[in-house]
Design an enzyme around this catalytic site. Structure first.
Site: not given
Ligand code: C2E
Ligand code: MG
Ligand code: MG
Length: 395
Positions: A173, A231, A263, A293, A350
Protein backbone atom coordinates in the site's frame (compact mmCIF):
# COMPACT_ATOMS: atom_id res chain seq x y z
CA UNK A 1 10.61 13.05 42.42
CA UNK A 2 12.08 14.69 39.28
CA UNK A 3 10.53 16.55 36.36
CA UNK A 4 11.29 13.53 34.25
CA UNK A 5 8.92 11.19 36.09
CA UNK A 6 5.97 10.03 34.07
CA UNK A 7 2.74 11.65 35.23
CA UNK A 8 -0.54 9.83 35.57
CA UNK A 9 -3.98 11.14 36.43
CA UNK A 10 -6.47 8.75 38.00
CA UNK A 11 -10.10 9.82 37.85
CA UNK A 12 -12.39 7.78 40.06
CA UNK A 13 -15.08 8.84 42.53
CA UNK A 14 -14.08 6.13 45.02
CA UNK A 15 -11.12 7.10 47.14
CA UNK A 16 -10.09 3.51 47.69
CA UNK A 17 -9.83 2.90 43.95
CA UNK A 18 -7.66 5.99 43.54
CA UNK A 19 -5.38 4.62 46.24
CA UNK A 20 -5.19 1.19 44.63
CA UNK A 21 -4.23 2.73 41.29
CA UNK A 22 -1.68 5.04 42.92
CA UNK A 23 0.01 2.17 44.77
CA UNK A 24 0.00 -0.01 41.66
CA UNK A 25 1.77 2.50 39.43
CA UNK A 26 4.07 4.42 41.80
CA UNK A 27 6.29 1.37 41.97
CA UNK A 28 6.90 1.60 38.22
CA UNK A 29 7.88 5.27 38.33
CA UNK A 30 4.66 7.22 37.87
CA UNK A 31 3.83 10.38 39.79
CA UNK A 32 0.10 10.31 40.38
CA UNK A 33 -2.62 12.93 40.80
CA UNK A 34 -6.08 11.80 41.81
CA UNK A 35 -9.36 13.45 40.84
CA UNK A 36 -12.73 12.48 42.31
CA UNK A 37 -14.96 14.02 39.64
CA UNK A 38 -15.12 15.69 36.27
CA UNK A 39 -14.44 19.21 37.55
CA UNK A 40 -11.41 18.18 39.55
CA UNK A 41 -10.05 16.24 36.58
CA UNK A 42 -10.64 19.21 34.28
CA UNK A 43 -8.73 21.41 36.72
CA UNK A 44 -5.72 19.06 36.77
CA UNK A 45 -5.79 18.72 32.98
CA UNK A 46 -5.77 22.48 32.51
CA UNK A 47 -2.61 22.77 34.63
CA UNK A 48 -0.52 19.79 33.53
CA UNK A 49 0.08 17.37 30.73
CA UNK A 50 -0.19 13.71 31.65
CA UNK A 51 1.50 10.70 30.09
CA UNK A 52 -1.35 8.42 31.09
CA UNK A 53 -4.93 8.71 32.37
CA UNK A 54 -6.75 6.00 34.27
CA UNK A 55 -10.42 6.79 34.02
CA UNK A 56 -13.46 5.33 35.74
CA UNK A 57 -16.30 5.30 33.26
CA UNK A 58 -19.08 5.66 35.80
CA UNK A 59 -18.32 9.09 37.20
CA UNK A 60 -21.54 10.44 38.72
CA UNK A 61 -23.65 12.86 36.75
CA UNK A 62 -21.17 13.91 34.07
CA UNK A 63 -19.84 10.63 32.84
CA UNK A 64 -16.30 9.60 32.03
CA UNK A 65 -17.27 9.79 28.39
CA UNK A 66 -17.47 13.61 28.62
CA UNK A 67 -13.92 13.54 29.89
CA UNK A 68 -12.84 11.56 26.84
CA UNK A 69 -14.20 14.38 24.68
CA UNK A 70 -12.35 16.91 26.79
CA UNK A 71 -9.05 15.02 26.55
CA UNK A 72 -9.39 15.05 22.80
CA UNK A 73 -10.10 18.78 22.64
CA UNK A 74 -7.17 19.56 24.92
CA UNK A 75 -4.80 18.29 22.22
CA UNK A 76 -2.78 16.31 24.79
CA UNK A 77 -2.09 12.71 23.88
CA UNK A 78 -1.99 10.61 27.05
CA UNK A 79 -2.36 6.84 27.00
CA UNK A 80 -5.83 6.06 28.37
CA UNK A 81 -6.87 3.09 30.50
CA UNK A 82 -10.58 2.74 31.19
CA UNK A 83 -11.81 1.08 34.38
CA UNK A 84 -15.35 0.09 35.07
CA UNK A 85 -17.59 -2.22 36.98
CA UNK A 86 -19.83 -2.42 33.91
CA UNK A 87 -20.08 -5.34 31.52
CA UNK A 88 -17.66 -5.95 28.65
CA UNK A 89 -20.05 -4.53 26.03
CA UNK A 90 -20.08 -1.12 27.68
CA UNK A 91 -16.33 -1.22 28.23
CA UNK A 92 -15.63 -2.22 24.63
CA UNK A 93 -18.00 0.43 23.28
CA UNK A 94 -16.19 3.06 25.35
CA UNK A 95 -12.80 1.88 24.08
CA UNK A 96 -14.02 2.15 20.52
CA UNK A 97 -15.49 5.58 21.18
CA UNK A 98 -12.19 6.76 22.64
CA UNK A 99 -10.33 5.37 19.63
CA UNK A 100 -12.75 7.05 17.26
CA UNK A 101 -12.04 10.31 19.06
CA UNK A 102 -8.39 9.80 18.19
CA UNK A 103 -7.27 8.96 21.74
CA UNK A 104 -4.59 6.38 22.43
CA UNK A 105 -6.30 3.59 24.32
CA UNK A 106 -4.22 1.01 26.17
CA UNK A 107 -7.30 -1.04 27.06
CA UNK A 108 -9.93 -1.43 29.73
CA UNK A 109 -9.88 -3.29 33.02
CA UNK A 110 -12.64 -4.34 35.33
CA UNK A 111 -13.08 -3.66 39.00
CA UNK A 112 -11.71 -4.83 41.35
CA UNK A 113 -8.47 -3.65 39.82
CA UNK A 114 -5.66 -6.18 39.60
CA UNK A 115 -2.45 -4.06 39.96
CA UNK A 116 -0.38 -6.31 37.67
CA UNK A 117 -2.95 -5.96 34.86
CA UNK A 118 -2.89 -2.20 35.18
CA UNK A 119 0.90 -2.07 35.12
CA UNK A 120 0.96 -4.30 32.04
CA UNK A 121 -1.35 -1.90 30.20
CA UNK A 122 0.86 1.05 31.12
CA UNK A 123 4.19 -0.49 30.23
CA UNK A 124 4.27 1.21 26.81
CA UNK A 125 4.12 4.74 28.23
CA UNK A 126 7.46 6.21 27.13
CA UNK A 127 9.84 7.83 29.60
CA UNK A 128 9.62 11.60 29.90
CA UNK A 129 12.99 12.22 28.22
CA UNK A 130 11.59 10.70 25.03
CA UNK A 131 8.24 12.44 25.33
CA UNK A 132 9.77 15.88 25.75
CA UNK A 133 11.98 15.53 22.69
CA UNK A 134 9.01 15.19 20.35
CA UNK A 135 7.34 18.42 19.28
CA UNK A 136 3.63 18.10 18.54
CA UNK A 137 2.64 18.16 14.85
CA UNK A 138 1.74 21.68 13.80
CA UNK A 139 -1.02 22.23 11.28
CA UNK A 140 0.62 23.50 8.09
CA UNK A 141 -1.07 26.01 5.80
CA UNK A 142 -2.64 25.18 2.44
CA UNK A 143 0.03 27.34 0.76
CA UNK A 144 2.81 25.29 2.36
CA UNK A 145 1.13 22.12 1.15
CA UNK A 146 0.70 23.53 -2.37
CA UNK A 147 4.41 24.47 -2.43
CA UNK A 148 5.42 21.04 -1.16
CA UNK A 149 3.39 19.43 -3.95
CA UNK A 150 4.95 21.74 -6.56
CA UNK A 151 8.42 20.91 -5.29
CA UNK A 152 7.66 17.18 -5.11
CA UNK A 153 8.36 17.06 -1.39
CA UNK A 154 5.54 14.61 -0.66
CA UNK A 155 7.11 11.16 -0.69
CA UNK A 156 5.51 7.74 -0.82
CA UNK A 157 6.13 4.98 1.72
CA UNK A 158 5.08 1.39 1.03
CA UNK A 159 3.60 -1.07 3.50
CA UNK A 160 3.41 -4.81 2.71
CA UNK A 161 0.14 -6.74 2.43
CA UNK A 162 0.82 -10.39 3.13
CA UNK A 163 -1.29 -13.46 2.25
CA UNK A 164 -2.02 -14.91 5.67
CA UNK A 165 -1.83 -18.62 4.95
CA UNK A 166 0.99 -18.79 2.37
CA UNK A 167 2.82 -15.72 3.74
CA UNK A 168 3.38 -14.66 0.12
CA UNK A 169 3.51 -10.91 -0.57
CA UNK A 170 0.19 -9.85 -2.09
CA UNK A 171 1.11 -6.22 -2.62
CA UNK A 172 2.17 -2.90 -1.14
CA UNK A 173 0.00 0.00 0.00
CA UNK A 174 1.31 3.42 -0.97
CA UNK A 175 1.08 5.95 1.89
CA UNK A 176 1.91 9.62 1.38
CA UNK A 177 4.61 11.12 3.62
CA UNK A 178 5.45 14.78 4.16
CA UNK A 179 8.53 15.79 6.12
CA UNK A 180 9.08 19.54 5.68
CA UNK A 181 12.74 20.56 5.96
CA UNK A 182 13.63 21.58 9.52
CA UNK A 183 10.23 20.63 10.94
CA UNK A 184 8.43 17.59 12.27
CA UNK A 185 6.80 15.20 9.76
CA UNK A 186 3.14 16.05 9.10
CA UNK A 187 0.91 12.95 9.31
CA UNK A 188 -1.38 12.18 6.34
CA UNK A 189 -4.37 12.36 8.68
CA UNK A 190 -3.62 16.11 8.80
CA UNK A 191 -2.48 16.95 5.28
CA UNK A 192 -4.87 14.75 3.26
CA UNK A 193 -7.97 16.52 4.67
CA UNK A 194 -6.14 19.85 4.11
CA UNK A 195 -5.60 18.89 0.45
CA UNK A 196 -9.28 17.90 0.23
CA UNK A 197 -10.44 21.26 1.62
CA UNK A 198 -8.19 23.38 -0.59
CA UNK A 199 -8.54 21.83 -4.02
CA UNK A 200 -5.13 20.11 -3.86
CA UNK A 201 -6.31 16.51 -3.71
CA UNK A 202 -6.14 15.91 -7.48
CA UNK A 203 -2.49 16.93 -7.54
CA UNK A 204 -1.65 14.86 -4.45
CA UNK A 205 -3.36 11.81 -5.99
CA UNK A 206 -1.55 12.31 -9.30
CA UNK A 207 1.89 12.60 -7.66
CA UNK A 208 1.36 9.60 -5.38
CA UNK A 209 0.02 7.53 -8.28
CA UNK A 210 3.00 8.45 -10.49
CA UNK A 211 5.59 7.56 -7.83
CA UNK A 212 3.74 4.40 -6.77
CA UNK A 213 3.46 3.04 -10.30
CA UNK A 214 7.13 3.80 -11.01
CA UNK A 215 8.13 1.87 -7.87
CA UNK A 216 5.72 -0.97 -8.71
CA UNK A 217 7.20 -1.25 -12.19
CA UNK A 218 10.63 -1.78 -10.61
CA UNK A 219 9.63 -4.37 -8.01
CA UNK A 220 7.49 -6.35 -10.48
CA UNK A 221 10.63 -7.35 -12.39
CA UNK A 222 11.48 -9.59 -9.45
CA UNK A 223 8.07 -9.95 -7.78
CA UNK A 224 5.66 -10.17 -10.73
CA UNK A 225 2.52 -10.81 -8.64
CA UNK A 226 3.02 -7.92 -6.24
CA UNK A 227 0.34 -5.22 -6.64
CA UNK A 228 0.33 -1.60 -5.52
CA UNK A 229 -2.61 0.00 -3.69
CA UNK A 230 -3.13 3.76 -3.90
CA UNK A 231 -5.57 5.67 -1.68
CA UNK A 232 -8.10 7.62 -3.70
CA UNK A 233 -10.04 10.31 -1.84
CA UNK A 234 -13.81 10.21 -2.46
CA UNK A 235 -13.38 13.82 -3.65
CA UNK A 236 -11.10 12.61 -6.45
CA UNK A 237 -13.97 10.37 -7.59
CA UNK A 238 -15.88 13.51 -8.54
CA UNK A 239 -13.53 13.86 -11.52
CA UNK A 240 -15.06 12.07 -14.54
CA UNK A 241 -11.63 12.05 -16.24
CA UNK A 242 -10.04 10.01 -13.43
CA UNK A 243 -10.24 6.59 -15.18
CA UNK A 244 -8.50 7.94 -18.29
CA UNK A 245 -5.90 9.77 -16.17
CA UNK A 246 -5.15 6.55 -14.30
CA UNK A 247 -5.03 4.59 -17.55
CA UNK A 248 -2.51 7.09 -18.96
CA UNK A 249 -0.39 6.88 -15.78
CA UNK A 250 -0.39 3.06 -16.01
CA UNK A 251 0.68 3.20 -19.67
CA UNK A 252 3.38 5.77 -18.91
CA UNK A 253 4.80 3.59 -16.12
CA UNK A 254 4.41 0.38 -18.11
CA UNK A 255 2.33 -1.32 -15.39
CA UNK A 256 -0.60 -3.66 -16.12
CA UNK A 257 -3.98 -2.33 -14.83
CA UNK A 258 -4.50 -5.49 -12.76
CA UNK A 259 -1.46 -4.55 -10.66
CA UNK A 260 -3.19 -1.43 -9.35
CA UNK A 261 -5.73 -1.34 -6.53
CA UNK A 262 -7.63 1.90 -5.91
CA UNK A 263 -8.50 2.14 -2.18
CA UNK A 264 -11.50 4.30 -1.41
CA UNK A 265 -12.53 5.38 2.11
CA UNK A 266 -15.71 7.03 3.14
CA UNK A 267 -14.02 9.55 5.40
CA UNK A 268 -15.63 12.25 3.30
CA UNK A 269 -19.24 11.81 2.29
CA UNK A 270 -19.45 11.04 -1.41
CA UNK A 271 -21.23 14.10 -2.80
CA UNK A 272 -22.32 12.52 -6.09
CA UNK A 273 -22.70 8.76 -5.53
CA UNK A 274 -23.81 8.17 -9.12
CA UNK A 275 -20.69 9.80 -10.58
CA UNK A 276 -18.47 7.97 -8.05
CA UNK A 277 -20.09 4.70 -9.05
CA UNK A 278 -19.55 5.47 -12.73
CA UNK A 279 -15.88 6.36 -12.20
CA UNK A 280 -15.22 3.19 -10.19
CA UNK A 281 -17.09 1.02 -12.69
CA UNK A 282 -15.07 2.45 -15.58
CA UNK A 283 -11.89 1.79 -13.61
CA UNK A 284 -13.00 -1.83 -13.12
CA UNK A 285 -13.74 -2.18 -16.84
CA UNK A 286 -10.19 -1.00 -17.52
CA UNK A 287 -8.95 -3.82 -15.27
CA UNK A 288 -8.02 -1.80 -12.15
CA UNK A 289 -9.07 -3.40 -8.84
CA UNK A 290 -11.08 -1.40 -6.33
CA UNK A 291 -10.97 -1.71 -2.55
CA UNK A 292 -13.26 -0.37 0.18
CA UNK A 293 -10.90 0.96 2.87
CA UNK A 294 -11.49 1.29 6.65
CA UNK A 295 -14.59 -0.90 6.35
CA UNK A 296 -16.88 -0.54 9.33
CA UNK A 297 -16.16 3.12 10.04
CA UNK A 298 -17.99 4.76 7.12
CA UNK A 299 -21.44 6.23 7.13
CA UNK A 300 -22.87 3.81 4.60
CA UNK A 301 -20.40 0.97 4.24
CA UNK A 302 -23.08 -1.61 3.49
CA UNK A 303 -24.85 0.56 0.95
CA UNK A 304 -21.53 1.22 -0.79
CA UNK A 305 -20.77 -2.49 -0.85
CA UNK A 306 -24.01 -3.11 -2.68
CA UNK A 307 -23.71 -0.26 -5.17
CA UNK A 308 -20.02 -0.04 -5.96
CA UNK A 309 -17.94 -2.63 -7.84
CA UNK A 310 -15.40 -3.46 -5.13
CA UNK A 311 -12.98 -6.38 -5.45
CA UNK A 312 -11.47 -6.11 -1.95
CA UNK A 313 -12.62 -5.14 1.53
CA UNK A 314 -10.22 -3.79 4.18
CA UNK A 315 -11.42 -4.22 7.74
CA UNK A 316 -10.53 -1.15 9.77
CA UNK A 317 -7.84 -1.57 12.37
CA UNK A 318 -10.09 -0.45 15.21
CA UNK A 319 -11.76 -3.89 14.93
CA UNK A 320 -8.60 -5.83 14.11
CA UNK A 321 -6.28 -4.53 16.83
CA UNK A 322 -8.50 -5.75 19.67
CA UNK A 323 -10.08 -8.83 18.07
CA UNK A 324 -8.23 -11.19 20.41
CA UNK A 325 -9.44 -9.40 23.54
CA UNK A 326 -12.78 -7.87 22.56
CA UNK A 327 -15.53 -10.43 21.88
CA UNK A 328 -17.69 -7.85 20.06
CA UNK A 329 -14.89 -6.86 17.66
CA UNK A 330 -14.24 -10.54 17.03
CA UNK A 331 -17.88 -11.22 16.12
CA UNK A 332 -17.91 -8.24 13.75
CA UNK A 333 -14.72 -9.46 12.07
CA UNK A 334 -16.03 -12.96 11.55
CA UNK A 335 -19.32 -11.68 10.15
CA UNK A 336 -17.53 -9.18 7.88
CA UNK A 337 -15.23 -11.86 6.46
CA UNK A 338 -18.12 -14.15 5.66
CA UNK A 339 -20.13 -11.27 4.12
CA UNK A 340 -17.16 -10.25 1.96
CA UNK A 341 -16.53 -13.80 0.83
CA UNK A 342 -20.23 -14.21 -0.03
CA UNK A 343 -19.83 -11.18 -2.28
CA UNK A 344 -16.66 -12.62 -3.82
CA UNK A 345 -14.31 -10.03 -2.31
CA UNK A 346 -10.79 -10.52 -0.94
CA UNK A 347 -10.53 -9.53 2.72
CA UNK A 348 -7.60 -7.55 4.10
CA UNK A 349 -7.21 -6.97 7.85
CA UNK A 350 -5.47 -3.67 8.64
CA UNK A 351 -3.39 -3.06 11.75
CA UNK A 352 -2.19 -6.61 12.44
CA UNK A 353 0.40 -6.05 15.14
CA UNK A 354 0.67 -9.33 17.03
CA UNK A 355 0.95 -13.08 16.42
CA UNK A 356 -2.22 -13.61 18.47
CA UNK A 357 -4.26 -11.37 16.16
CA UNK A 358 -2.71 -12.98 13.08
CA UNK A 359 -3.62 -16.46 14.34
CA UNK A 360 -7.21 -15.40 15.00
CA UNK A 361 -7.54 -13.91 11.51
CA UNK A 362 -6.20 -17.07 9.91
CA UNK A 363 -8.76 -19.06 11.91
CA UNK A 364 -11.53 -16.81 10.62
CA UNK A 365 -10.45 -17.29 6.98
CA UNK A 366 -9.15 -13.77 6.40
CA UNK A 367 -7.11 -13.63 3.16
CA UNK A 368 -4.54 -10.89 3.66
CA UNK A 369 -2.96 -9.06 6.60
CA UNK A 370 -1.33 -5.65 6.76
CA UNK A 371 0.34 -4.21 9.81
CA UNK A 372 3.46 -3.83 11.85
CA UNK A 373 3.66 -7.59 12.34
CA UNK A 374 4.67 -7.88 8.68
CA UNK A 375 6.29 -4.52 8.02
CA UNK A 376 5.97 -0.81 8.69
CA UNK A 377 5.55 1.68 5.85
CA UNK A 378 9.02 2.17 4.30
CA UNK A 379 10.64 4.11 1.47
CA UNK A 380 10.80 2.36 -1.92
CA UNK A 381 14.58 2.05 -1.53
CA UNK A 382 14.11 -0.20 1.53
CA UNK A 383 11.72 -2.63 -0.16
CA UNK A 384 14.23 -5.03 -1.70
CA UNK A 385 15.85 -5.56 1.70
CA UNK A 386 12.40 -6.18 3.18
CA UNK A 387 11.53 -8.71 0.43
CA UNK A 388 14.82 -10.51 1.16
CA UNK A 389 14.26 -10.64 4.92
CA UNK A 390 10.64 -11.74 4.44
CA UNK A 391 11.72 -14.57 2.12
CA UNK A 392 14.08 -15.75 4.87
CA UNK A 393 11.22 -16.02 7.37
CA UNK A 394 9.47 -18.34 4.89
CA UNK A 395 12.48 -20.57 4.32
P1 C2E B 1 -5.21 3.86 5.45
O1 C2E B 1 -5.32 3.92 3.97
O2 C2E B 1 -6.22 3.06 6.18
O3 C2E B 1 -3.75 3.34 5.77
C1 C2E B 1 -3.40 2.51 6.83
C2 C2E B 1 -2.89 3.32 7.98
O4 C2E B 1 -2.67 2.46 9.08
C3 C2E B 1 -1.53 3.97 7.70
O5 C2E B 1 -1.47 5.19 8.44
C4 C2E B 1 -0.54 2.96 8.30
O6 C2E B 1 0.69 3.53 8.63
C5 C2E B 1 -1.32 2.55 9.54
N1 C2E B 1 -0.94 1.22 10.00
C6 C2E B 1 -0.63 0.14 9.25
N2 C2E B 1 -0.37 -0.93 10.02
C7 C2E B 1 -0.50 -0.54 11.29
C8 C2E B 1 -0.36 -1.22 12.56
O7 C2E B 1 -0.06 -2.41 12.64
N3 C2E B 1 -0.62 -0.49 13.67
C9 C2E B 1 -0.97 0.83 13.60
N4 C2E B 1 -1.18 1.48 14.76
N5 C2E B 1 -1.09 1.50 12.43
C10 C2E B 1 -0.88 0.82 11.29
P2 C2E B 1 -0.93 6.53 7.78
O8 C2E B 1 0.20 6.25 6.85
O9 C2E B 1 -0.74 7.50 8.90
O10 C2E B 1 -2.14 6.98 6.87
C11 C2E B 1 -3.34 7.39 7.44
C12 C2E B 1 -4.41 7.56 6.39
O11 C2E B 1 -4.12 8.67 5.54
C13 C2E B 1 -4.52 6.36 5.44
O12 C2E B 1 -5.26 5.33 6.07
C14 C2E B 1 -5.25 7.00 4.27
O13 C2E B 1 -6.64 7.08 4.51
C15 C2E B 1 -4.69 8.41 4.28
N6 C2E B 1 -3.67 8.52 3.22
C16 C2E B 1 -2.34 8.19 3.27
N7 C2E B 1 -1.75 8.43 2.07
C17 C2E B 1 -2.73 8.91 1.24
C18 C2E B 1 -2.76 9.33 -0.14
O14 C2E B 1 -1.77 9.30 -0.88
N8 C2E B 1 -3.98 9.77 -0.63
C19 C2E B 1 -5.11 9.78 0.15
N9 C2E B 1 -6.25 10.22 -0.41
N10 C2E B 1 -5.12 9.40 1.44
C20 C2E B 1 -3.94 8.95 1.98
MG1 MG C 1 -7.48 1.79 6.11
MG1 MG D 1 -5.68 2.67 2.53
Amino acid sequence: MTDRSRRLLVVDDERIQRLIVTRAVESVGFVVDGAADFDEAAEFLSRRTYDAIVLDLSLGAREGVSLLHMLRRGGADPLVVLISGMDTRVRSASCRLAEALGLRIAGSIEKPIVPAKLRALLQDVPRREAVEDVAPAVMPSATELANALDRDEIMVAFQPKVALVSRGVAGMEALARWHPAGAEPVPPDLFVPLAERHGLIAKLTRNVLRDSLAACRRWRDRHPDCSVAVNISPLALANPELPEEIEAALAQAGVAPGALIAEVTEGVVIADPLLASEVLTRLRIKGVRVSIDDFGTGHSSLLSLMRLPFTELKIDRSFVACCDTDPEAWKIIRATISLAHELGLDVVAEGVETAAVEARLIGAGCDIGQGWRFGRPMPAAALEAWFGAHALTLA
